[in-house]
Design a protein around this motif. Sequence first.
Motif: not given
Length: 208
Positions: A167-169, A187-189, A191-192, A14, A195, A197, A185
């Motif tokens: 970052d942990n669901w 999610d640095r990818s 993709n979600n 995070t 969340s 980013s 939440h």
Amino acid sequence: MSQIKIISLDAEGTLVTPDFSYNVWQEAIPALYAQRFEVELPQAKEIVTAEYDKIGDQRLEWYDIHYWFRCFQLDSPEPLIQSCRGKLRYYPEVIEVLSSLATQYELIVSSGTPEELLQPLLEGISSYFVRVFSSTSHYRQLKSPDFYLQVCRAMNVGPDELVHVGDNWQFDFLNSRKVGIRSFHLDRSGNNHESLSDLRQLKPYLSV
Ligand SMILES: [Mg+2]
């Protein structure tokens, strides 16, 4: 809805990149093991990783570097922690976001990392936080719903006056929501779409 007074942030994944922890757990500990038992590094990595997997991240021992040093019959972890400090990195937006949030809110860290690793992890940004909570060191538990209640109690606020981001669901998002904390939440990818980013995306939600 009550006014938000406190922003709680997770540490690893995070604020801090995984580089430091990766180095500690996947490089430096296997290297010590290889030295201690006179095996090749790749073999040491396999043995050490297999032992980590047997415990798994749902148990307290997983996070406890002293446990692993005892388990692998190694000496004190302090020199190893020091030697990995060069790997410490914060995500690019962290300083800017903390500086901005700190003008309006009290900032705290709520992490599952034990104190002896958490302190070095936060050394470059510790001045932004009024308090740092380690669930494993201070409360002998993972980041459970009860941990979040204890944090609220310690900060003297209700769950609806604190926002948590991590970052942990399970440990950051679900468990804090269970006690009525408005959590986000990360999610640095990217993709979600449900969340965040990166941490810059938090602020617009705080005034809503
Ligand atoms: Mg994390």
